[in-house]
Design a protein around this motif. Sequence first.
Motif, PDB file in Angstrom:
ATOM      1  N   UNK A  88       0.828  -1.210   0.000  1.00 25.29           N
ATOM      2  CA  UNK A  88       0.000   0.000   0.000  1.00 25.29           C
ATOM      3  C   UNK A  88       0.862   1.260   0.000  1.00 25.29           C
ATOM      4  N   UNK A  89       1.954   1.241   0.772  1.00 20.79           N
ATOM      5  CA  UNK A  89       2.853   2.401   0.822  1.00 20.79           C
ATOM      6  C   UNK A  89       3.503   2.624  -0.536  1.00 20.79           C
ATOM      7  N   UNK A  90       3.937   1.535  -1.167  1.00 19.31           N
ATOM      8  CA  UNK A  90       4.612   1.644  -2.468  1.00 19.31           C
ATOM      9  C   UNK A  90       3.716   2.288  -3.510  1.00 19.31           C
ATOM     10  N   UNK A  91       2.419   2.032  -3.418  1.00 23.73           N
ATOM     11  CA  UNK A  91       1.487   2.618  -4.378  1.00 23.73           C
ATOM     12  C   UNK A  91       1.342   4.123  -4.192  1.00 23.73           C
ATOM     13  N   UNK A  92       1.654   4.608  -2.979  1.00 18.54           N
ATOM     14  CA  UNK A  92       1.515   6.032  -2.696  1.00 18.54           C
ATOM     15  C   UNK A  92       2.780   6.825  -2.997  1.00 18.54           C
ATOM     16  N   UNK A  93       3.888   6.133  -3.245  1.00 12.80           N
ATOM     17  CA  UNK A  93       5.167   6.815  -3.468  1.00 12.80           C
ATOM     18  C   UNK A  93       5.548   6.714  -4.943  1.00 12.80           C
ATOM     19  N   UNK A  94       5.794   7.852  -5.534  1.00 11.01           N
ATOM     20  CA  UNK A  94       6.204   7.887  -6.939  1.00 11.01           C
ATOM     21  C   UNK A  94       7.727   7.930  -6.997  1.00 11.01           C
ATOM     22  N   UNK A  95       8.323   6.752  -7.175  1.00 12.62           N
ATOM     23  CA  UNK A  95       9.787   6.651  -7.198  1.00 12.62           C
ATOM     24  C   UNK A  95      10.395   7.344  -8.409  1.00 12.62           C
TER      25      UNK A  95
END
Length: 231
Positions: free
Chosen positions: A60-67
């Motif tokens: 869920x966190x990864x989906x919120x962060x635009x790497x």
Amino acid sequence: MDMPVNFQQALAKIDIAKIQQAVEDYGPVIEVVRGTWDHATLAEMAEGKLYVSDDMMNEAIAKQIDAQDENAPVTAVKLASHENGRLDITADTRKIGPVELSGTIEEFVHDGEHSYMKYHVRSKNIPQHGLMSWVFSRISLSMAERMVGHIDLPENVPVQVRRNTVTVDFHQVLVDSALGQTQFQGHPLLDMVEIKSATPKDGGILFETELHVPDDVKAALLRMASGKVGE
């Protein structure tokens, strides 16, 4: 075939327009409920305990962060929960590389009016910086923040650092979400669930929860989450 007179009279009293309106009103609610909770999750919350795995939270966190955002100070965040109550957080930053924190959740509150977490840092490390890491590990987090710079989160997620305690206020981000903008039978979905505490366990976090809705509304939500709306 002729219908009985009493059935015809009852049928005549049905306001088809109101039924259509109710279906249209419930459509968005069903979509939000199914997109937020599955039946098992909602049932667990109704029972007062909800276990969320680290893998699920990290996804869920990864989906919120635009790497790919070159202006984003943080490119990734990973959580690791342990049976002794410790929660490890590793944040990959553009400025200084990985920042490792290990600590405990002192408070986790969501009650409709407030939504925040207080995380007390017990140890910290910057593995790619020798001397800086040594200094970083021996001073308070608030002083270390001055040394390495503030790690900004989105504007609607205020973060306050006081000595070694980090307070993350996520109330506004929930209010602005689909969950916060949706009501069901007069109950805002956001206010239905209260979270009283969060305790790290091996591989995930155990939340103490409570559903603040009448039993009939609770049953209707469970049917929505399971896809059995017509039952």
